[in-house]
Write a protein that holds these residues in place. Structure first.
Motif, short mmCIF file in Angstrom:
data_model
loop_
_atom_site.label_atom_id
_atom_site.label_comp_id
_atom_site.label_asym_id
_atom_site.label_seq_id
_atom_site.Cartn_x
_atom_site.Cartn_y
_atom_site.Cartn_z
N PRO A 86 0.12 13.87 0.78
CA PRO A 86 0.22 13.00 -0.40
C PRO A 86 1.44 12.08 -0.36
N ALA A 87 2.57 12.61 0.05
CA ALA A 87 3.79 11.79 0.11
C ALA A 87 3.66 10.69 1.17
N THR A 88 3.03 11.02 2.28
CA THR A 88 2.82 10.02 3.33
C THR A 88 1.92 8.90 2.83
N PHE A 89 0.87 9.27 2.10
CA PHE A 89 -0.01 8.25 1.51
C PHE A 89 0.76 7.37 0.54
N ARG A 90 1.52 7.99 -0.35
CA ARG A 90 2.26 7.24 -1.37
C ARG A 90 3.31 6.31 -0.76
N SER A 91 3.87 6.70 0.39
CA SER A 91 4.91 5.87 1.01
C SER A 91 4.33 4.90 2.04
N ARG A 92 3.00 4.77 2.03
CA ARG A 92 2.29 3.86 2.94
C ARG A 92 2.52 4.22 4.40
N ALA A 123 -6.28 14.05 -2.25
CA ALA A 123 -7.39 13.52 -3.03
C ALA A 123 -6.92 13.07 -4.42
N VAL A 124 -6.07 13.85 -5.04
CA VAL A 124 -5.54 13.51 -6.36
C VAL A 124 -4.75 12.21 -6.30
N VAL A 125 -3.94 12.06 -5.27
CA VAL A 125 -3.13 10.85 -5.12
C VAL A 125 -4.02 9.64 -4.85
N ILE A 126 -5.08 9.83 -4.10
CA ILE A 126 -6.02 8.72 -3.84
C ILE A 126 -6.70 8.31 -5.14
N VAL A 127 -7.15 9.27 -5.92
CA VAL A 127 -7.78 8.96 -7.22
C VAL A 127 -6.79 8.22 -8.11
N ALA A 128 -5.55 8.67 -8.14
CA ALA A 128 -4.53 7.99 -8.95
C ALA A 128 -4.34 6.55 -8.48
N ALA A 129 -4.37 6.33 -7.17
CA ALA A 129 -4.20 4.97 -6.64
C ALA A 129 -5.39 4.09 -7.01
N ILE A 130 -6.59 4.66 -7.05
CA ILE A 130 -7.78 3.88 -7.41
C ILE A 130 -7.68 3.40 -8.85
N GLY A 170 -3.50 -2.91 -11.42
CA GLY A 170 -3.72 -3.80 -10.29
C GLY A 170 -2.53 -3.98 -9.36
N ARG A 171 -1.35 -4.13 -9.90
CA ARG A 171 -0.17 -4.36 -9.05
C ARG A 171 0.09 -3.17 -8.14
N SER A 172 0.01 -1.96 -8.66
CA SER A 172 0.24 -0.77 -7.85
C SER A 172 -0.81 -0.64 -6.77
N LEU A 173 -2.05 -0.94 -7.11
CA LEU A 173 -3.13 -0.82 -6.15
C LEU A 173 -3.00 -1.88 -5.07
N GLN A 174 -2.61 -3.08 -5.48
CA GLN A 174 -2.46 -4.16 -4.52
C GLN A 174 -1.43 -3.80 -3.46
N HIS A 175 -0.38 -3.12 -3.86
CA HIS A 175 0.69 -2.81 -2.91
C HIS A 175 0.57 -1.40 -2.33
N ARG A 215 -9.31 -0.96 -3.01
CA ARG A 215 -10.07 -0.07 -3.90
C ARG A 215 -11.34 0.43 -3.20
N VAL A 216 -12.04 -0.44 -2.49
CA VAL A 216 -13.25 -0.04 -1.76
C VAL A 216 -12.91 1.00 -0.69
N PHE A 217 -11.86 0.74 0.07
CA PHE A 217 -11.48 1.68 1.12
C PHE A 217 -11.07 3.03 0.54
N LEU A 218 -10.36 3.00 -0.57
CA LEU A 218 -9.97 4.26 -1.22
C LEU A 218 -11.19 5.01 -1.74
N LEU A 219 -12.14 4.29 -2.31
CA LEU A 219 -13.37 4.92 -2.78
C LEU A 219 -14.15 5.53 -1.62
N LEU A 220 -14.17 4.84 -0.49
CA LEU A 220 -14.87 5.37 0.69
C LEU A 220 -14.15 6.58 1.29
N SER A 221 -12.85 6.64 1.11
CA SER A 221 -12.10 7.76 1.68
C SER A 221 -12.27 9.05 0.88
#
Length: 145
Positions: free
Chosen positions: A40-46, A122-129, A133-138, A68-74
């Protein structure tokens, strides 16, 4: 933790000629925890690998939509991992399987750590989805400037 255990193991073998007999098992559990609980931390830190040669050419709005599409597919992929790891851990617990090393650690313990790490991803991915918009964009792009 792993460094301490391995260092003690090396020093004991060098100075006393004896072994802890558990260094490999403890280090293995530490490595599993390090890898899976850091997802989760690796995902959050890109920190995940991305190929974005074309991605950089898109506008911020298109980038947000693609992300958003890629996150939904993941999510289904991560869901299958959680499910299969949970089945593995439950089977190990039900059968009472243990490692064949000195500690005889129940196999479900490191497997449960794996389930927790992937489930948190999975929880972090759902939160990102569902992030604004600004958080998701980055969520997957380097910031300019």
């Amino acid at each position: 933790m792993m460094v301490v255990v391995v260092t003690i193991e090396v020093l004991m073998r060098f100075f006393i000629g004896q072994s802890l007999q558990v260094a490999e098992e403890i280090s293995s559990l530490g490595l599993v925890a390090l890898i899976f609980l850091s997802l989760p931390a690796t995902f959050r830190s890109r920190g995940f690998l991305r190929i974005d040669a074309l991605y950089r050419l898109f506008s911020p709005r298109v980038k947000t939509s693609l992300t958003r599409v890629f996150l939904l597919l993941s999510l289904p992929v991560v869901g299958v991992y959680v499910w299969q790891l949970a089945v593995l851990a439950f089977d190990s617990w039900r059968r009472g399987t243990r490692s064949d090393m000195a500690l005889g650690m129940p196999n479900f313990l490191p497997q449960a750590v794996m389930v927790a790490g992937v489930a948190l991803l999975a929880v972090v991915i759902v939160a990102a989805i569902f992030a604004p918009g600004r958080s998701l964009q980055h969520s997957g792009e380097e910031e300019d400037g």
